[in-house]
Structure formats: C-alpha cells, structure tokens
Design a protein around this motif. Structure first.
Motif, PDB file in Angstrom:
ATOM      1  N   THR A 217      -9.877 -10.472   2.222  1.00 30.49           N
ATOM      2  CA  THR A 217      -9.111 -10.179   3.518  1.00 30.49           C
ATOM      3  C   THR A 217      -7.991  -9.892   3.414  1.00 30.49           C
ATOM      4  O   THR A 217      -7.215  -9.702   4.437  1.00 30.49           O
ATOM      5  N   ASP A 218      -7.215  -9.629   2.268  1.00 31.72           N
ATOM      6  CA  ASP A 218      -5.945  -9.481   1.755  1.00 31.72           C
ATOM      7  C   ASP A 218      -6.011  -7.775   1.909  1.00 31.72           C
ATOM      8  O   ASP A 218      -5.910  -7.075   1.116  1.00 31.72           O
ATOM      9  N   SER A 219      -5.796  -7.287   3.348  1.00 31.19           N
ATOM     10  CA  SER A 219      -5.746  -5.777   3.305  1.00 31.19           C
ATOM     11  C   SER A 219      -5.145  -5.535   4.810  1.00 31.19           C
ATOM     12  O   SER A 219      -4.843  -6.428   5.415  1.00 31.19           O
ATOM     13  N   ALA A 220      -4.724  -4.140   4.868  1.00 26.19           N
ATOM     14  CA  ALA A 220      -4.010  -3.774   6.147  1.00 26.19           C
ATOM     15  C   ALA A 220      -4.805  -4.261   7.530  1.00 26.19           C
ATOM     16  O   ALA A 220      -4.236  -4.318   8.504  1.00 26.19           O
ATOM     17  N   THR A 221      -6.085  -4.305   7.113  1.00 29.86           N
ATOM     18  CA  THR A 221      -6.900  -4.600   8.510  1.00 29.86           C
ATOM     19  C   THR A 221      -7.597  -5.978   8.239  1.00 29.86           C
ATOM     20  O   THR A 221      -8.452  -6.186   9.323  1.00 29.86           O
ATOM     21  N   GLY A 222      -7.441  -6.696   7.396  1.00 28.41           N
ATOM     22  CA  GLY A 222      -7.867  -8.150   7.405  1.00 28.41           C
ATOM     23  C   GLY A 222      -7.083  -9.133   7.872  1.00 28.41           C
ATOM     24  O   GLY A 222      -6.160  -8.953   8.402  1.00 28.41           O
ATOM     25  N   TYR A 223      -7.782 -10.279   7.800  1.00 28.85           N
ATOM     26  CA  TYR A 223      -7.056 -11.425   8.550  1.00 28.85           C
ATOM     27  C   TYR A 223      -5.608 -11.808   7.784  1.00 28.85           C
ATOM     28  O   TYR A 223      -4.731 -12.348   8.291  1.00 28.85           O
ATOM     29  N   LEU A 224      -5.530 -11.303   6.429  1.00 30.43           N
ATOM     30  CA  LEU A 224      -4.321 -11.408   5.613  1.00 30.43           C
ATOM     31  C   LEU A 224      -3.207 -10.265   5.828  1.00 30.43           C
ATOM     32  O   LEU A 224      -2.951 -10.019   4.614  1.00 30.43           O
ATOM     33  N   ARG A 225      -3.475  -9.635   6.736  1.00 30.98           N
ATOM     34  CA  ARG A 225      -2.779  -8.185   6.884  1.00 30.98           C
ATOM     35  C   ARG A 225      -1.265  -8.481   6.721  1.00 30.98           C
ATOM     36  O   ARG A 225      -0.444  -7.551   6.181  1.00 30.98           O
ATOM     37  N   SER A 226      -0.777  -9.571   7.246  1.00 28.25           N
ATOM     38  CA  SER A 226       0.878  -9.834   7.016  1.00 28.25           C
ATOM     39  C   SER A 226       1.153  -9.929   5.446  1.00 28.25           C
ATOM     40  O   SER A 226       2.352  -9.420   5.069  1.00 28.25           O
ATOM     41  N   VAL A 227       0.281 -10.529   4.776  1.00 26.43           N
ATOM     42  CA  VAL A 227       0.360 -10.315   3.081  1.00 26.43           C
ATOM     43  C   VAL A 227       0.380  -8.952   2.728  1.00 26.43           C
ATOM     44  O   VAL A 227       1.217  -8.808   1.919  1.00 26.43           O
ATOM     45  N   ALA A 228      -0.518  -8.405   3.277  1.00 24.06           N
ATOM     46  CA  ALA A 228      -0.754  -7.124   2.745  1.00 24.06           C
ATOM     47  C   ALA A 228       0.321  -6.022   3.273  1.00 24.06           C
ATOM     48  O   ALA A 228       0.788  -5.210   2.259  1.00 24.06           O
ATOM     49  N   LEU A 229       0.810  -6.205   4.301  1.00 27.00           N
ATOM     50  CA  LEU A 229       2.088  -5.472   4.642  1.00 27.00           C
ATOM     51  C   LEU A 229       3.034  -5.829   3.802  1.00 27.00           C
ATOM     52  O   LEU A 229       3.933  -4.935   3.555  1.00 27.00           O
ATOM     53  N   LEU A 230       3.609  -6.981   3.422  1.00 22.59           N
ATOM     54  CA  LEU A 230       4.551  -7.473   2.691  1.00 22.59           C
ATOM     55  C   LEU A 230       4.566  -6.648   1.316  1.00 22.59           C
ATOM     56  O   LEU A 230       5.316  -6.175   0.752  1.00 22.59           O
ATOM     57  N   ARG A 231       3.267  -6.650   0.724  1.00 21.24           N
ATOM     58  CA  ARG A 231       2.978  -5.925  -0.620  1.00 21.24           C
ATOM     59  C   ARG A 231       3.268  -4.596  -0.805  1.00 21.24           C
ATOM     60  O   ARG A 231       3.824  -3.948  -1.647  1.00 21.24           O
ATOM     61  N   GLN A 232       2.904  -3.804   0.484  1.00 23.29           N
ATOM     62  CA  GLN A 232       2.891  -2.590   0.846  1.00 23.29           C
ATOM     63  C   GLN A 232       4.438  -2.144   0.840  1.00 23.29           C
ATOM     64  O   GLN A 232       4.672  -1.147   0.265  1.00 23.29           O
ATOM     65  N   GLN A 233       5.030  -2.796   1.560  1.00 24.13           N
ATOM     66  CA  GLN A 233       6.799  -2.639   1.893  1.00 24.13           C
ATOM     67  C   GLN A 233       7.344  -2.828   0.390  1.00 24.13           C
ATOM     68  O   GLN A 233       8.450  -2.192   0.398  1.00 24.13           O
ATOM     69  N   ALA A 234       7.019  -3.739  -0.451  1.00 23.56           N
ATOM     70  CA  ALA A 234       7.537  -3.792  -1.596  1.00 23.56           C
ATOM     71  C   ALA A 234       7.049  -3.026  -2.777  1.00 23.56           C
ATOM     72  O   ALA A 234       7.447  -3.052  -3.994  1.00 23.56           O
ATOM     73  N   ASN A 235       5.963  -2.257  -2.292  1.00 22.16           N
ATOM     74  CA  ASN A 235       5.148  -1.507  -3.673  1.00 22.16           C
ATOM     75  C   ASN A 235       4.775  -2.150  -4.461  1.00 22.16           C
ATOM     76  O   ASN A 235       5.211  -1.510  -5.804  1.00 22.16           O
ATOM     77  N   LEU A 236       4.017  -3.318  -4.307  1.00 24.58           N
ATOM     78  CA  LEU A 236       3.731  -4.138  -5.283  1.00 24.58           C
ATOM     79  C   LEU A 236       2.150  -3.449  -5.833  1.00 24.58           C
ATOM     80  O   LEU A 236       1.608  -2.546  -5.206  1.00 24.58           O
ATOM     81  N   SER A 237       1.726  -3.683  -7.052  1.00 23.14           N
ATOM     82  CA  SER A 237       0.650  -3.061  -7.551  1.00 23.14           C
ATOM     83  C   SER A 237      -0.676  -3.538  -6.863  1.00 23.14           C
ATOM     84  O   SER A 237      -0.499  -4.599  -6.451  1.00 23.14           O
ATOM     85  N   GLU A 238      -1.326  -2.468  -6.356  1.00 24.05           N
ATOM     86  CA  GLU A 238      -2.661  -2.760  -5.971  1.00 24.05           C
ATOM     87  C   GLU A 238      -3.927  -3.331  -7.065  1.00 24.05           C
ATOM     88  O   GLU A 238      -4.977  -3.353  -6.923  1.00 24.05           O
ATOM     89  N   GLN A 239      -3.474  -3.312  -8.509  1.00 27.60           N
ATOM     90  CA  GLN A 239      -4.415  -3.782  -9.430  1.00 27.60           C
ATOM     91  C   GLN A 239      -4.930  -5.262  -9.088  1.00 27.60           C
ATOM     92  O   GLN A 239      -4.041  -6.047  -9.326  1.00 27.60           O
TER      93      GLN A 239
END
Length: 330
Positions: A217-239
């Motif tokens: 659920t770690d995705s922009a539309t999942g339950y952990l979207r606030s975690v996913a948003l932080l990753r996207q803002q910091a440009n962290l790896s998607e691997q």
C-alpha cells in the motif's frame, strides 16, 4: 371465507416466489465456487465430485435464468450477474454464521463470540486496556481475532463476518462506517547489514541510491500515500528489494539488510533500543497515518459485540487525539 382469505394472502406473499423454491444449498455451493475461482478447486474443498458441483451451478443458473460464470477447461470468470450474486451470498451466509451468537445474547448474562479483524500492526493501549477490562467484566465472552491487510479488513466487516475491524482506511464501502481510532507516525529504518546502519547526521538525500523494502500500500493511491509522497518529494529510488502486506515480514526484510523501509515508530521501539533497527531521516515531521475502527451499521450484533464496541468507542471519545497519536517527533 377464511380459506379464501388465507389463499389470497398466500398467493400475494413474496415468500412464495424464488426464495421458497430455491435450494439454498445451491447458493452455498456457488459461494464456494466463486471464492475458489473454479469448479475443480471448489469440489476439492467441499469433498464432492466435480460433476456434482458443475450440476449444482447449472441448476442455480436455470433457476435464476441467468449465466453466472463464463467457463471452459482453462478459464473461469464470473459474469456481472455472478459477481452480484456472490456479494449477496456473502451477506446471506455472513448473517447465518452469526445466528449462534445472536441466540446466546438472549440470556441475561452477556456471552458470545466477538469476531475481530485487524491490520498487521495494530498497537495501541486503548485496545489492550479495553480487552482487559471487558474480559474482567464479562468472562463468558470469547474473542476470535484474525489478521489481514487493510482492504480485506474492510471487506470482512462489510460481509458481516467480523464484528468490527481496525485498519488503515481512507475509503469505505456503503456498508461500512469508520471512526478515527488513533494516529501513528512512520519513519524509515534499516538493519545492521545495511551500509547506512549506525550512521548519524544523515540527510534524506543520502537514501537515494539504496533499494527499498515496503508495503503493497506504499503508493500515491494506497493507504501509505503520505509515505509515498515523502519519497517522491525527496526523489528516492523506486527499486524494491522486498514487499509484503504484513508488518512482521517488512520488518524481517529490513532487519536482514535487503533495503531500508517505512515502519510505525512506536511499534518497533524495542527493536530500536536493542540495536536491531536504525532510524534514518527524516527525524522530525515524519509522515502520519490514521488508523480507523470500522463497523457495519447494518450488522445485527450480539450483546457481547454491542457492549464491547460501546466501551471501546467511549474510551476513544474520552481520549484526546494527541494522546492517541504515537511516534511523532517535531
């Protein structure tokens, strides 16, 4: 005169239609077929021969005058009518399964089973204290607790196979109501084999070159979207080096050094103190996730279920949100 009146009432009654003529065992068989996604697996689960299960499906289709599934030797797919009937059957047999608890609630003493479905990392003293209090007050009650992913928790409550659920949920079906239970903050962590373990004064950008471990659920539309948003803002790896529905398995992979990943801070405090996990940035303003208490307002609760939810809801309402917020650091 009396007979004529009785006949007219009988003929007008909707109970004399399909609900009286249908073989309810066919509905039960169809439910198993739908959940097994095929006739062969359904026959194995029910301990029947495949032709018997196939015949039951055909008889139900003939009675309803609709096709419930597209099937051939390699494929089995429910039609729109089949999907609609499956949802109805889940409701029907969910209610039937609750009948023993409903009858037990007729006695003066509160007894019966309370079925609970939880997400894999529900950690709050509010629930623990309510369980302890309730057991002392009503020792003849029994709890049945299952653990699943948040989407399945909502579905189980909607199907009336659980008295209530606790999960990460930001959307509900029409059959489910939700209440904010508590709020938890997530941090990024790594295990001893990881190159960043034990290092201080790191920046979020230091994580960019490393693989991740996370939840589905770690995705922009999942339950952990606030975690996913932080990753996207910091440009962290998607691997991704590992992914799971369950916190225990995410924690296991992080601890084994497969990658860094998000975990609720208050849940893994013992691992931090014991040196099994190391917190990575951000150290403040960590992403928060709301945990919800979900119920089906259409479910007929036994007295034990109703009383437990009354006590738990009262405890939630009497506890300010800041006291129900865990792991935050500003």
């Amino acid at each position: 005169m009396t007979n004529e009146r009785d006949d007219s009432v009988t003929q007008a009654s909707p109970l004399r239609g399909f609900s009286w003529s249908v073989d309810w065992n066919l509905l039960r068989t169809f439910l198993v077929i739908a959940e097994c996604n095929g006739i062969t697996r359904a026959a194995e689960q029910m301990g029947l021969k495949q032709p018997s299960v196939s015949s039951a499906l055909r008889r139900l289709e003939d009675g309803l005058q609709v096709q419930l599934a597209e099937r051939d030797p390699r494929n089995f797919v429910l039609t729109a009518a089949g999907e609609a009937l499956y949802l109805e059957c889940k409701q029907i047999f969910g209610s039937v399964a609750r009948l023993p608890d409903l009858f037990s609630s007729l006695h003066d003493e509160i007894s019966g089973e309370i079925r609970v479905c939880l997400a894999s990392h529900v950690v709050t003293p509010l629930l623990d204290e309510t369980l302890a209090e309730f057991h002392q007050l009503y020792p003849k009650t029994r709890f049945s607790v299952t653990v699943s992913n948040s989407r399945q928790v909502v579905k189980t409550v909607s199907d009336k196979t659980a008295s209530f659920g606790v999960c990460l949920a930001h959307d509900y079906s029409d059959d489910v109501d939700g209440t904010l239970f508590y709020r938890e903050h997530f941090g990024f962590f790594c295990g001893p084999p990881h190159p960043l373990f034990g290092r201080s004064n790191l920046q979020l950008s230091d994580l960019r070159d490393y693989e991740r471990v996370s939840f589905y659920t770690d995705s922009a539309t999942g339950y952990l979207r606030s975690v996913a948003l932080l990753r996207q803002q910091a440009n962290l790896s998607e691997q991704l080096a590992g992914v799971s529905d369950h916190l225990e398995e995410v924690r296991r992979m992080i601890g084994a050094g497969l990658g860094y990943g998000p975990l609720p801070i208050h849940v893994i405090e013992a691992d931090i103190k014991a040196g099994r996990l190391w917190q990575l940035p951000p150290y403040t303003n960590t992403p928060s996730i709301d945990i919800h208490l979900v119920q089906n307002p259409h479910a007929k609760l036994n007295r034990a279920e109703a009383k437990f939810l009354e006590i738990l809801t009262q405890r939630i309402e009497q506890t300010p949100l800041h006291e129900r917020t865990y792991g935050c650091s500003y």
